[in-house]
Design an enzyme around this catalytic site. Structure first.
Site, PDB file in Angstrom:
ATOM      1  N   ARG A 174       1.134  21.347  -8.787  1.00 44.72           N
ATOM      2  CA  ARG A 174      -0.105  21.089  -7.974  1.00 44.72           C
ATOM      3  C   ARG A 174      -0.810  22.306  -7.512  1.00 44.72           C
ATOM      4  NH1 ARG A 174       1.454  15.762  -6.631  1.00 44.72           N
ATOM      5  NH2 ARG A 174      -0.084  14.755  -5.457  1.00 44.72           N
TER       6      ARG A 174
ATOM      7  N   ARG B 224      -5.634  14.891   1.276  1.00 47.72           N
ATOM      8  CA  ARG B 224      -5.109  15.168  -0.203  1.00 47.72           C
ATOM      9  C   ARG B 224      -6.154  15.454  -1.142  1.00 47.72           C
ATOM     10  NH1 ARG B 224      -3.178   9.343  -0.383  1.00 47.72           N
ATOM     11  NH2 ARG B 224      -2.303   9.545  -2.337  1.00 47.72           N
TER      12      ARG B 224
ATOM     13  N   LYS C 234      -2.909   8.660 -13.158  1.00 50.81           N
ATOM     14  CA  LYS C 234      -2.012   9.483 -13.667  1.00 50.81           C
ATOM     15  C   LYS C 234      -0.535   8.737 -14.121  1.00 50.81           C
ATOM     16  CE  LYS C 234      -1.884  12.890 -10.724  1.00 50.81           C
ATOM     17  NZ  LYS C 234      -2.847  12.391  -9.490  1.00 50.81           N
TER      18      LYS C 234
END
Ligand code: AMP
Length: 221
Positions: free
Chosen positions: A88, A174, A13
Site C-alpha cells: 500500500r 482510507r 480487488k
C-alpha cells in the site's frame, strides 16, 4: 506466479482476486482479511491492528510486513499468490521486492482497477461480507445482492457491513490514504512494465467478474 491487485477501496480487488485464485489454483493473500480474521479471533495481532483499522489508518509496517512474509512462506503459496491489499506504500513495495528476491520470485503482473469516485463510495456503503471467516464472500446490496437478504448464498452465515465501511470518516480517510500513499505505486509498476489497467464501472458496464474471466483466460493460455 505472483499477481498483485492495485486500486482504491471498493473497486473489486477482492472479487477479482478470489475468482483468479480459484481459476489459477493459487491462494488469494489479502492482508485486510488476515487482519479481520485476527480481530474476530481476538488475537494480540488483531487487537493491535484494530486500533488502526477502525479509524481507516494503515497498520504499521512492523506488524504488516512480517505477517505478509510469513504468509508467502506457507506451503500453499509456493506456486504463487494473488496479493490483495499489499503493498500500500512505496516502502512496502520495495520490501516486497526484497522479500520475493530472497524467495527467487518476482511480481509478474499488477492488475490496476479503476472506478469513478462516486461509484467507489456507493460500492463501499452497499458492500456486505460473510461473517464466516472461512467463506468471506462479498456481496453488494445493489449490484450483487445475496438471494436471501442478510444471509450468505454459499454457507448460510449472516452477512454484515464492515466496520470501516459504515463510518463515513473512515471511508474518507482510507480514500485519502489511497490517493496519497498507494496511488504512486501505479507509476512504480508501470515503470517495471508489468502494469495492466482495467476499468471496473457501471459507466462501461464492466464489473469485477468480467475482468477476472478475461484475465484468467489469458493467463491460462
Ligand atoms: P482492505 O481489506 O484491504 O480494505 O484493508 C482493510 C484495512 O486493513 C486497511 O484500511 C488498513 O487499516 C489495514 N491494511 C490492510 N492491508 C494493509 C497494508 N498492506 N498495510 C497497512 N495496513 C493494511
Amino acid at each position: 506466479m505472483i499477481i498483485m491487485m492495485l486500486g482504491a477501496q471498493g473497486t473489486g480487488k477482492g472479487t477479482v482476486a478470489g475468482m483468479l485464485s480459484q481459476e489459477l489454483g493459487i491462494p488469494q493473500v489479502s492482508t485486510g482479511d488476515i487482519f479481520r480474521k485476527n480481530i474476530a479471533e481476538q488475537t494480540e495481532l488483531g487487537i493491535e491492528a484494530n486500533k488502526y483499522m477502525s479509524k481507516g489508518e494503515l497498520v504499521p509496517d512492523e506488524i504488516t510486513v512480517p505477517m505478509l512474509e510469513d504468509r508467502l512462506n506457507c506451503e500453499d503459496a509456493q506456486k504463487g499468490a494473488i496479493l490483495d491489499g499489499f503493498p500500500r506504500t512505496t516502502v512496502q513495495a520495495e520490501k516486497l521486492d526484497e522479500m520475493l528476491e530472497k524467495m527467487g520470485k518476482k511480481v509478474d503482473l499488477v492488475v490496476n482497477l479503476i472506478t469513478p469516485k462516486d461509484e467507489i463510495i456507493d460500492r463501499m456503503l452497499t458492500r456486505r461480507v460473510c461473517t464466516n471467516q472461512d467463506c468471506k464472500t462479498t456481496y453488494n446490496t445493489k449490484l450483487h445482492p445475496s438471494k436471501v437478504p442478510g444471509i450468505c448464498d454459499k454457507c448460510g452465515a449472516p452477512l454484515k457491513q464492515r466496520e470501516d465501511d459504515s463510518d463515513p470518516e473512515a471511508i474518507r480517510k482510507r480514500l485519502e490514504i489511497y490517493e496519497e500513499k498507494t496511488s504512486p505505486l501505479v507509476e512504480y509498476y508501470k515503470a517495471k512494465g508489468i502494469l495492466q489497467t482495467e476499468e471496473v464501472s457501471l459507466r462501461v458496464n464492466r464489473m469485477g467478474p468480467d475482468v477476472a474471466k478475461d484475465l484468467s483466460e489469458k493467463l491460462k493460455k
